[in-house]
Design a protein around this motif. Structure first.
Motif, short mmCIF file in Angstrom:
data_model
loop_
_atom_site.label_atom_id
_atom_site.label_comp_id
_atom_site.label_asym_id
_atom_site.label_seq_id
_atom_site.Cartn_x
_atom_site.Cartn_y
_atom_site.Cartn_z
N ALA A 20 0.75 -1.10 -0.09
CA ALA A 20 -0.12 -0.05 0.06
C ALA A 20 0.85 1.25 0.15
O ALA A 20 0.74 2.09 -0.64
CB ALA A 20 -0.82 -0.06 1.10
N CYS A 86 -7.67 6.90 -6.18
CA CYS A 86 -7.12 5.84 -5.69
C CYS A 86 -6.45 4.90 -6.79
O CYS A 86 -7.33 4.49 -7.77
CB CYS A 86 -8.12 5.11 -4.90
N ILE A 90 -4.82 -1.05 -5.61
CA ILE A 90 -5.30 -0.62 -3.92
C ILE A 90 -6.68 -0.95 -4.20
O ILE A 90 -7.24 -1.87 -3.23
CB ILE A 90 -5.17 0.80 -3.52
N LYS A 91 -7.41 -0.62 -4.96
CA LYS A 91 -8.97 -0.86 -5.35
C LYS A 91 -9.00 -2.51 -5.49
O LYS A 91 -9.95 -3.23 -4.80
CB LYS A 91 -9.52 -0.31 -6.41
N CYS A 94 -8.38 -4.11 -2.27
CA CYS A 94 -9.62 -4.35 -1.40
C CYS A 94 -10.66 -5.18 -1.82
O CYS A 94 -11.06 -5.95 -1.16
CB CYS A 94 -10.30 -2.84 -1.39
N PHE A 117 -7.97 -0.34 4.64
CA PHE A 117 -7.89 0.82 4.01
C PHE A 117 -7.51 2.04 5.02
O PHE A 117 -6.66 3.15 4.84
CB PHE A 117 -9.28 1.20 3.30
#
Length: 128
Positions: A20, A86, A90-91, A94, A117
């Motif tokens: 991240a 974003c 990272i999306k 998630c 997050f």
């Protein structure tokens, strides 16, 4: 257990943290750095202390609560409106965390995503 996911420092959480940080640094700079810079360079007398035992004689608890509320609102507004900036990785992470978690804890996928997050990505950057 669900309550301990992302609460301990395992090799897995360390890898997620580093990933991240690696792919999200620019996003964090774009999203929260302006608020932090404004807070650090602001010459106002605003106080954010809400522990009544630590208030200075010149401070007012209700005013400080309002100051803190305003600051938190600025952070949340910046985070909520930054979705399009974003990083896609990272999306995707998630999404994967939600999919994997929902297999074992069917109603808790969003808790895990928020845990990653916020607790492992955004909050450390804010307090650093």
């Amino acid at each position: 257990t669900l309550s301990t996911l992302f609460r301990n420092n395992s090799i897995c959480t360390h890898i997620l943290n580093q990933f991240a940080r690696l792919v999200g640094t620019q996003f964090l700079k774009q999203t929260i750095a302006p608020i932090i810079l404004d807070l650090c360079t602001n010459q106002s007398e605003d106080s954010f202390e809400i522990d009544p035992t630590k208030l200075l004689p010149s401070e007012n608890l209700e005013d400080n609560i309002q100051n803190l509320h305003h600051l938190v609102s600025r952070f949340l507004d910046a985070i909520i409106t930054s979705g399009k900036h974003c990083p896609s990785s990272i999306k995707r992470l998630c999404h994967i965390l939600a999919a994997i978690t929902s297999k074992k804890f069917s109603q808790s996928a969003l808790v895990v995503v928020a845990g990653f997050f916020f607790l492992r990505f955004l909050c450390p950057a804010i307090v650093a």
